[in-house]
Design a protein around this motif. Structure first.
Motif, PDB file in Angstrom:
ATOM      1  N   HIS A 102       0.817  -1.211   0.000  1.00  0.00           N
ATOM      2  CA  HIS A 102       0.000   0.000   0.000  1.00  0.00           C
ATOM      3  C   HIS A 102       0.851   1.262   0.000  1.00  0.00           C
ATOM      4  O   HIS A 102       0.514   2.247  -0.665  1.00  0.00           O
ATOM      5  N   ALA A 103       1.960   1.233   0.741  1.00  0.00           N
ATOM      6  CA  ALA A 103       2.831   2.407   0.767  1.00  0.00           C
ATOM      7  C   ALA A 103       3.427   2.684  -0.612  1.00  0.00           C
ATOM      8  O   ALA A 103       3.468   3.826  -1.072  1.00  0.00           O
ATOM      9  N   CYS A 104       3.888   1.633  -1.279  1.00  0.00           N
ATOM     10  CA  CYS A 104       4.455   1.797  -2.618  1.00  0.00           C
ATOM     11  C   CYS A 104       3.405   2.285  -3.614  1.00  0.00           C
ATOM     12  O   CYS A 104       3.688   3.093  -4.508  1.00  0.00           O
ATOM     13  N   LEU A 105       2.185   1.807  -3.447  1.00  0.00           N
ATOM     14  CA  LEU A 105       1.121   2.149  -4.389  1.00  0.00           C
ATOM     15  C   LEU A 105       0.669   3.591  -4.239  1.00  0.00           C
ATOM     16  O   LEU A 105       0.345   4.260  -5.231  1.00  0.00           O
ATOM     17  N   LEU A 106       0.677   4.110  -3.001  1.00  0.00           N
ATOM     18  CA  LEU A 106       0.015   5.385  -2.737  1.00  0.00           C
ATOM     19  C   LEU A 106       0.938   6.592  -2.751  1.00  0.00           C
ATOM     20  O   LEU A 106       0.487   7.703  -3.037  1.00  0.00           O
ATOM     21  N   ARG A 107       2.224   6.418  -2.440  1.00  0.00           N
ATOM     22  CA  ARG A 107       3.001   7.602  -2.111  1.00  0.00           C
ATOM     23  C   ARG A 107       3.164   8.584  -3.266  1.00  0.00           C
ATOM     24  O   ARG A 107       2.962   9.797  -3.076  1.00  0.00           O
ATOM     25  N   LEU A 108       3.487   8.135  -4.459  1.00  0.00           N
ATOM     26  CA  LEU A 108       3.628   9.070  -5.578  1.00  0.00           C
ATOM     27  C   LEU A 108       2.281   9.542  -6.118  1.00  0.00           C
ATOM     28  O   LEU A 108       2.085  10.751  -6.294  1.00  0.00           O
ATOM     29  N   PRO A 109       1.298   8.651  -6.379  1.00  0.00           N
ATOM     30  CA  PRO A 109      -0.005   9.140  -6.870  1.00  0.00           C
ATOM     31  C   PRO A 109      -0.696  10.092  -5.899  1.00  0.00           C
ATOM     32  O   PRO A 109      -1.289  11.089  -6.332  1.00  0.00           O
ATOM     33  N   ALA A 162      -6.847  14.393 -15.359  1.00  0.00           N
ATOM     34  CA  ALA A 162      -5.737  14.061 -16.259  1.00  0.00           C
ATOM     35  C   ALA A 162      -4.550  13.501 -15.488  1.00  0.00           C
ATOM     36  O   ALA A 162      -3.924  12.513 -15.912  1.00  0.00           O
ATOM     37  N   GLN A 163      -4.241  14.094 -14.341  1.00  0.00           N
ATOM     38  CA  GLN A 163      -3.147  13.573 -13.520  1.00  0.00           C
ATOM     39  C   GLN A 163      -3.492  12.191 -12.968  1.00  0.00           C
ATOM     40  O   GLN A 163      -2.625  11.302 -12.911  1.00  0.00           O
ATOM     41  N   ALA A 164      -4.741  11.991 -12.573  1.00  0.00           N
ATOM     42  CA  ALA A 164      -5.153  10.679 -12.066  1.00  0.00           C
ATOM     43  C   ALA A 164      -5.014   9.609 -13.142  1.00  0.00           C
ATOM     44  O   ALA A 164      -4.612   8.469 -12.862  1.00  0.00           O
ATOM     45  N   VAL A 165      -5.344   9.954 -14.377  1.00  0.00           N
ATOM     46  CA  VAL A 165      -5.197   9.000 -15.483  1.00  0.00           C
ATOM     47  C   VAL A 165      -3.731   8.642 -15.681  1.00  0.00           C
ATOM     48  O   VAL A 165      -3.385   7.466 -15.905  1.00  0.00           O
ATOM     49  N   LEU A 166      -2.851   9.631 -15.600  1.00  0.00           N
ATOM     50  CA  LEU A 166      -1.413   9.354 -15.728  1.00  0.00           C
ATOM     51  C   LEU A 166      -0.933   8.414 -14.621  1.00  0.00           C
ATOM     52  O   LEU A 166      -0.159   7.485 -14.871  1.00  0.00           O
ATOM     53  N   CYS A 167      -1.406   8.640 -13.410  1.00  0.00           N
ATOM     54  CA  CYS A 167      -0.996   7.782 -12.283  1.00  0.00           C
ATOM     55  C   CYS A 167      -1.527   6.363 -12.458  1.00  0.00           C
ATOM     56  O   CYS A 167      -0.808   5.384 -12.211  1.00  0.00           O
ATOM     57  N   LEU A 168      -2.785   6.238 -12.883  1.00  0.00           N
ATOM     58  CA  LEU A 168      -3.364   4.907 -13.104  1.00  0.00           C
ATOM     59  C   LEU A 168      -2.633   4.179 -14.227  1.00  0.00           C
ATOM     60  O   LEU A 168      -2.370   2.972 -14.133  1.00  0.00           O
ATOM     61  N   ALA A 169      -2.302   4.910 -15.286  1.00  0.00           N
ATOM     62  CA  ALA A 169      -1.577   4.297 -16.398  1.00  0.00           C
ATOM     63  C   ALA A 169      -0.195   3.841 -15.954  1.00  0.00           C
ATOM     64  O   ALA A 169       0.283   2.767 -16.357  1.00  0.00           O
ATOM     65  N   SER A 170       0.457   4.627 -15.094  1.00  0.00           N
ATOM     66  CA  SER A 170       1.773   4.255 -14.599  1.00  0.00           C
ATOM     67  C   SER A 170       1.708   2.979 -13.769  1.00  0.00           C
ATOM     68  O   SER A 170       2.528   2.072 -13.933  1.00  0.00           O
ATOM     69  N   VAL A 197       7.382   2.320 -14.656  1.00  0.00           N
ATOM     70  CA  VAL A 197       8.061   2.636 -15.914  1.00  0.00           C
ATOM     71  C   VAL A 197       8.545   4.079 -15.857  1.00  0.00           C
ATOM     72  O   VAL A 197       7.787   4.992 -15.503  1.00  0.00           O
ATOM     73  N   GLU A 198       9.814   4.300 -16.171  1.00  0.00           N
ATOM     74  CA  GLU A 198      10.418   5.622 -16.016  1.00  0.00           C
ATOM     75  C   GLU A 198       9.675   6.683 -16.825  1.00  0.00           C
ATOM     76  O   GLU A 198       9.525   7.813 -16.381  1.00  0.00           O
ATOM     77  N   ALA A 199       9.219   6.327 -18.013  1.00  0.00           N
ATOM     78  CA  ALA A 199       8.505   7.300 -18.831  1.00  0.00           C
ATOM     79  C   ALA A 199       7.221   7.751 -18.142  1.00  0.00           C
ATOM     80  O   ALA A 199       6.855   8.931 -18.186  1.00  0.00           O
ATOM     81  N   SER A 200       6.540   6.826 -17.486  1.00  0.00           N
ATOM     82  CA  SER A 200       5.292   7.167 -16.804  1.00  0.00           C
ATOM     83  C   SER A 200       5.562   8.069 -15.612  1.00  0.00           C
ATOM     84  O   SER A 200       4.866   9.065 -15.397  1.00  0.00           O
TER      85      SER A 200
END
Length: 314
Positions: A102-109, A162-170, A197-200
């Motif tokens: 959960h920590a890995c999943l949440l911290r950046l998004p 738009a930012q949420a879509v980028l995070c979900l795609a990443s 993925v670094e690009a995401s």
């Protein structure tokens, strides 16, 4: 490798290591940014203080919601901005302790989406002020359409989505999960969150930088507005610090691993949030608490009149 007898060697297990000519294997040290380390306390203390400051500012603005300073800062939108900064600040706690799913999943998004809400509110407020003072006289229909079609709400929702879509795609492309890196050092195992993925990840950071540039352009466009509505200097310094922190993270990515990488991300987020909170809200709190004579309708009317006369004389 360790020596089982005088003539042969056997490999240690993946979580063990042995120095040269050793006759036994030793457990590797698992490394991550623990809560008890001095560097953790050095980051956690200002993070907690920053969240307390946000709560104090929310109370102060609520008690003075009807004053011109709070209204010019965005009115009710101020509480959305403070709440989004608090959410972004809470994401920094996920960099401490043993990494979990959960920590890995949440911290950046969580940080990216919350920070996007704040930047969108700043951009919306700056655009409305420019419309009132500069564009309303030339194109009154533009500002009327902006309000009639709920432009501020639509812009904040659209930019955040738009930012949420980028995070979900990443996360969909490469989920961020706890990962043990055995190749960094012979005697250590680095426990970290496997990067997306670094690009995401770069796209997520680039999107916040784009919004920051938009805020910078709008605040700079209003640099000659009345002082009560002008935040160009404070916001410029804050956004430049945010740009510097983001550039440092992108340029040094890969140079740090494990606990140092987590500390670098936490420090970058802390500096960015402190700068923007200080650049946008603290000057207004200063006026409310220490310059009450500047927080009156009469003072704001006089500032607008001086601005109008300056335009007429130009």
């Amino acid at each position: 490798m360790f020596s089982a007898d005088l003539y042969s060697c056997q490999s240690c297990r993946v979580d063990e290591w042995a120095p040269a000519r050793s006759e036994a294997c030793f457990n590797r040290t698992v490394e991550f940014l623990s809560w008890s380390e001095p560097i953790s306390w050095a980051l956690l203390t200002p993070t907690v203080l920053l969240m307390l400051l946000m709560a104090g500012l929310a109370v102060l603005f609520a008690l003075n919601a009807s004053t011109p300073v709070v209204k010019s800062a965005g009115g009710k939108m101020c509480f959305l901005m403070l709440g989004s900064l608090a959410c972004a600040c809470s994401s920094l706690f996920f960099y401490f302790g043993e990494p979990t799913r959960h920590a890995c999943l949440l911290r950046l998004p969580l940080f990216a989406i919350s920070f996007t809400v704040f930047l969108s509110c700043v951009a919306t407020r700056s655009f409305q002020i420019i419309c009132i003072f500069k564009l309303n006289a030339r194109w009154p229909a533009l500002y009327e359409a902006w309000l009639r079609r709920r432009g501020p709400v639509l812009f904040v929702v659209a930019s955040t989505a738009a930012q949420a879509v980028l995070c979900l795609a990443s996360e969909a492309a490469s989920p961020s999960v706890p990962h043990r890196d055995y190749g960094t050092s012979a005697e250590r195992v680095v426990l970290e969150c496997a990067s997306s993925v670094e690009a995401s990840r770069t796209a997520i950071i680039a999107y916040t930088l784009l919004l920051s540039a938009c805020c910078f352009a709008l605040s700079y466009a209003g640099k000659d507005l009345p002082a009560s509505y002008n935040e160009a200097k404070c916001l410029t310094c804050s956004l430049l610090l945010h740009l510097a922190c983001s550039a440092a993270i992108l340029c040094t990515h890969g140079a740090f691993r494990g606990r140092l990488e987590a500390a670098a991300w936490a420090l970058s987020g802390l500096c960015t949030l402190s700068a923007l909170l200080g650049g946008y809200f603290l000057p207004k709190a200063f006026v409310i608490l220490l310059r009450p004579r500047l927080n009156t309708p009469e003072h704001f009317q006089m500032a607008i009149q001086r601005y109008t006369r300056r335009l007429a004389d130009a």
